[in-house]
Design a protein around this motif. Structure first.
Motif, PDB file in Angstrom:
ATOM      1  N   GLY A   1       0.884  -1.282   0.063  1.00 17.09           N
ATOM      2  CA  GLY A   1      -0.185   0.012   0.280  1.00 17.09           C
ATOM      3  C   GLY A   1       0.697   1.322   0.006  1.00 17.09           C
ATOM      4  O   GLY A   1       0.542   2.495  -0.753  1.00 17.09           O
ATOM      5  N   LYS A   2       1.766   1.164   0.786  1.00 16.20           N
ATOM      6  CA  LYS A   2       2.731   2.436   0.819  1.00 16.20           C
ATOM      7  C   LYS A   2       3.472   2.697  -0.484  1.00 16.20           C
ATOM      8  O   LYS A   2       3.666   3.777  -0.926  1.00 16.20           O
ATOM      9  CB  LYS A   2       3.712   2.266   1.911  1.00 16.20           C
ATOM     10  CG  LYS A   2       3.234   2.290   3.447  1.00 16.20           C
ATOM     11  CD  LYS A   2       2.625   3.769   3.590  1.00 16.20           C
ATOM     12  CE  LYS A   2       2.308   3.849   5.048  1.00 16.20           C
ATOM     13  NZ  LYS A   2       1.743   5.366   5.280  1.00 16.20           N
TER      14      LYS A   2
ATOM     15  N   TYR B   1      -6.194   0.857  -1.882  1.00 17.03           N
ATOM     16  CA  TYR B   1      -5.436  -0.427  -1.388  1.00 17.03           C
ATOM     17  C   TYR B   1      -5.351  -0.642   0.079  1.00 17.03           C
ATOM     18  O   TYR B   1      -5.584  -1.653   0.686  1.00 17.03           O
ATOM     19  CB  TYR B   1      -4.097  -0.382  -1.944  1.00 17.03           C
ATOM     20  CG  TYR B   1      -3.244  -1.606  -1.683  1.00 17.03           C
ATOM     21  CD1 TYR B   1      -3.387  -2.744  -2.702  1.00 17.03           C
ATOM     22  CD2 TYR B   1      -2.670  -1.814  -0.252  1.00 17.03           C
ATOM     23  CE1 TYR B   1      -2.525  -3.866  -2.320  1.00 17.03           C
ATOM     24  CE2 TYR B   1      -2.044  -3.248  -0.062  1.00 17.03           C
ATOM     25  CZ  TYR B   1      -2.154  -4.105  -1.106  1.00 17.03           C
ATOM     26  OH  TYR B   1      -1.320  -5.240  -0.796  1.00 17.03           O
ATOM     27  N   LEU B   2      -4.995   0.355   0.773  1.00 14.78           N
ATOM     28  CA  LEU B   2      -4.873   0.310   2.398  1.00 14.78           C
ATOM     29  C   LEU B   2      -6.302   0.354   2.943  1.00 14.78           C
ATOM     30  O   LEU B   2      -6.226  -0.677   3.872  1.00 14.78           O
ATOM     31  CB  LEU B   2      -4.261   1.865   2.815  1.00 14.78           C
ATOM     32  CG  LEU B   2      -2.733   1.702   2.332  1.00 14.78           C
ATOM     33  CD1 LEU B   2      -2.174   3.228   2.739  1.00 14.78           C
ATOM     34  CD2 LEU B   2      -1.889   0.784   3.221  1.00 14.78           C
ATOM     35  N   PHE B   3      -7.199   0.803   2.424  1.00 17.29           N
ATOM     36  CA  PHE B   3      -8.531   0.398   2.990  1.00 17.29           C
ATOM     37  C   PHE B   3      -9.009  -1.110   2.963  1.00 17.29           C
ATOM     38  O   PHE B   3      -9.281  -1.622   3.798  1.00 17.29           O
ATOM     39  CB  PHE B   3      -9.648   1.045   2.089  1.00 17.29           C
ATOM     40  CG  PHE B   3     -11.236   0.751   2.597  1.00 17.29           C
ATOM     41  CD1 PHE B   3     -11.598   1.002   3.786  1.00 17.29           C
ATOM     42  CD2 PHE B   3     -11.572  -0.073   1.608  1.00 17.29           C
ATOM     43  CE1 PHE B   3     -13.007   0.700   3.994  1.00 17.29           C
ATOM     44  CE2 PHE B   3     -13.136  -0.566   2.232  1.00 17.29           C
ATOM     45  CZ  PHE B   3     -13.606   0.033   3.362  1.00 17.29           C
TER      46      PHE B   3
ATOM     47  N   LYS C   1       0.820   4.198  -2.918  1.00 19.17           N
ATOM     48  CA  LYS C   1       0.581   5.483  -2.181  1.00 19.17           C
ATOM     49  C   LYS C   1       1.386   6.518  -2.502  1.00 19.17           C
ATOM     50  O   LYS C   1       1.056   7.656  -2.839  1.00 19.17           O
ATOM     51  CB  LYS C   1      -0.007   5.499  -0.983  1.00 19.17           C
ATOM     52  CG  LYS C   1      -0.383   6.897  -0.308  1.00 19.17           C
ATOM     53  CD  LYS C   1      -1.126   6.489   1.118  1.00 19.17           C
ATOM     54  CE  LYS C   1      -1.653   7.904   1.491  1.00 19.17           C
ATOM     55  NZ  LYS C   1      -2.025   7.880   3.020  1.00 19.17           N
TER      56      LYS C   1
ATOM     57  N   GLY D   1      -3.355   4.337  -3.502  1.00 16.00           N
ATOM     58  CA  GLY D   1      -2.961   3.809  -2.447  1.00 16.00           C
ATOM     59  C   GLY D   1      -3.993   3.640  -1.187  1.00 16.00           C
ATOM     60  O   GLY D   1      -3.742   2.833  -0.632  1.00 16.00           O
ATOM     61  N   ASN D   2      -4.410   4.812  -1.185  1.00 16.49           N
ATOM     62  CA  ASN D   2      -5.622   4.681   0.041  1.00 16.49           C
ATOM     63  C   ASN D   2      -6.841   3.631  -0.344  1.00 16.49           C
ATOM     64  O   ASN D   2      -7.000   3.040   0.625  1.00 16.49           O
ATOM     65  CB  ASN D   2      -6.292   6.135   0.044  1.00 16.49           C
ATOM     66  CG  ASN D   2      -5.463   7.128   0.652  1.00 16.49           C
ATOM     67  OD1 ASN D   2      -4.786   6.897   1.701  1.00 16.49           O
ATOM     68  ND2 ASN D   2      -5.610   8.279   0.499  1.00 16.49           N
TER      69      ASN D   2
ATOM     70  N   LYS E   1      -1.804   8.753  -4.673  1.00 19.44           N
ATOM     71  CA  LYS E   1      -2.592   8.679  -3.119  1.00 19.44           C
ATOM     72  C   LYS E   1      -3.875   7.943  -3.316  1.00 19.44           C
ATOM     73  O   LYS E   1      -4.073   7.439  -2.285  1.00 19.44           O
ATOM     74  CB  LYS E   1      -2.661  10.167  -2.735  1.00 19.44           C
ATOM     75  CG  LYS E   1      -3.157  10.385  -1.413  1.00 19.44           C
ATOM     76  CD  LYS E   1      -3.229  11.895  -1.105  1.00 19.44           C
ATOM     77  CE  LYS E   1      -3.714  11.954   0.407  1.00 19.44           C
ATOM     78  NZ  LYS E   1      -3.773  13.367   0.939  1.00 19.44           N
ATOM     79  N   ARG E   2      -4.643   8.218  -4.362  1.00 22.42           N
ATOM     80  CA  ARG E   2      -6.088   7.689  -4.209  1.00 22.42           C
ATOM     81  C   ARG E   2      -5.716   6.284  -4.444  1.00 22.42           C
ATOM     82  O   ARG E   2      -6.706   5.591  -3.706  1.00 22.42           O
ATOM     83  CB  ARG E   2      -6.927   8.269  -5.410  1.00 22.42           C
ATOM     84  CG  ARG E   2      -8.156   7.682  -5.684  1.00 22.42           C
ATOM     85  CD  ARG E   2      -9.029   8.312  -6.845  1.00 22.42           C
ATOM     86  NE  ARG E   2      -9.173   9.797  -6.307  1.00 22.42           N
ATOM     87  CZ  ARG E   2      -9.910  10.766  -7.171  1.00 22.42           C
ATOM     88  NH1 ARG E   2     -10.545  10.201  -8.213  1.00 22.42           N
ATOM     89  NH2 ARG E   2     -10.065  11.967  -6.931  1.00 22.42           N
TER      90      ARG E   2
END
Length: 234
Positions: A77-78, A91-93, A81, A88-89, A85-86
């Motif tokens: 995710g990092k 993915y992290l969600f 991101k 990555g966020n 940014k979109r």
């Protein structure tokens, strides 16, 4: 990104690789069934022949694997991101919500045969055991399916986007190193009437997450090498 952060997320990716290897072993303990196995709803006839220790070991491996694998998800995710940014966020969600359900998914998959074997051991009635387990599974299928879908789709889609769009500077074919692709591949493998092939497909979803972590580990490794090369040139 400085060298310390690169090394940190390389270690996270390596942790994810280790975690998914443990998951794969746990998956095989659960899913490699006898050659004459028959599926009835959520129940597998081969559970009668399979030893209880396999399901116990699989649950234990899953409990160890989840935190290791979570660091791998964060590493992927990092990396995404940093470039988008979109995405990555997104993915992290999927990583956070999906991993919360990861142990639930793995444990439930093992609890079903455990419950079946306990019922069958006490009364010797496989029809009753099958009926009871299928009824129980119907009560948990909705949250199970939702967590599973979030984990796979919300990680695979941004991962593929980041690679195919060129934001992650790595070979385009690596976009297919994700769990959605490996799950689809497992579906094809299950159609092959050759037992050793379709017996191992239970670990294909975990393999997809392992491949994502491996791709990002290599990405950070190349990132680190390129940065050090630039420093030496200066």
């Amino acid at each position: 990104m400085d060298n310390q952060l690169i090394l940190k997320y390389k270690k996270y990716a390596l942790s994810g690789i280790l975690g998914t290897i443990l998951f794969m072993i746990g998956d095989w303990l659960l899913d490699v069934k006898p050659v004459d196995n028959i599926t009835n709803g959520f129940v597998e006839s081969g559970w009668i022949q399979m030893s209880m220790w396999r399901f116990e070991a699989s649950i234990l491996l899953g409990a160890i694997a989840v935190p290791l694998w979570f660091f791998g998800l964060i590493s992927v995710g990092k990396a995404i991101k940093e470039k988008s940014k979109r995405a990555g966020n997104f993915y992290l969600f999927g990583a956070v919500v999906g991993s919360l359900g990861g142990l639930l998914i793995h444990t439930v998959c093992n609890f079903l045969p455990v419950i079946f074997k306990i019922i069958y051991k006490n009364n010797g009635d496989s029809v009753l055991a099958t009926s009871m387990v299928n009824d129980m599974a119907n009560y948990i299928i909705v949250p199970f399916a939702v967590y599973f879908a979030i984990l796979e789709l919300f990680t695979a889609i941004p991962f593929m986007y980041a690679i195919l769009s060129g934001k992650l500077k790595t070979s385009k074919w690596k976009a297919f190193c994700n769990p959605v692709v490996t799950i689809l591949l497992a579906g094809v493998m299950n159609k092959i009437p050759f037992y050793p092939v379709n017996a191992v497909t239970g670990a294909m979803e975990s393999l997809g997450h392992l491949l994502m972590c491996a791709v990002i580990f290599q990405y950070y490794n190349n990132y680190f090498s390129d940065k050090n090369s630039d420093v030496r040139k200066v």
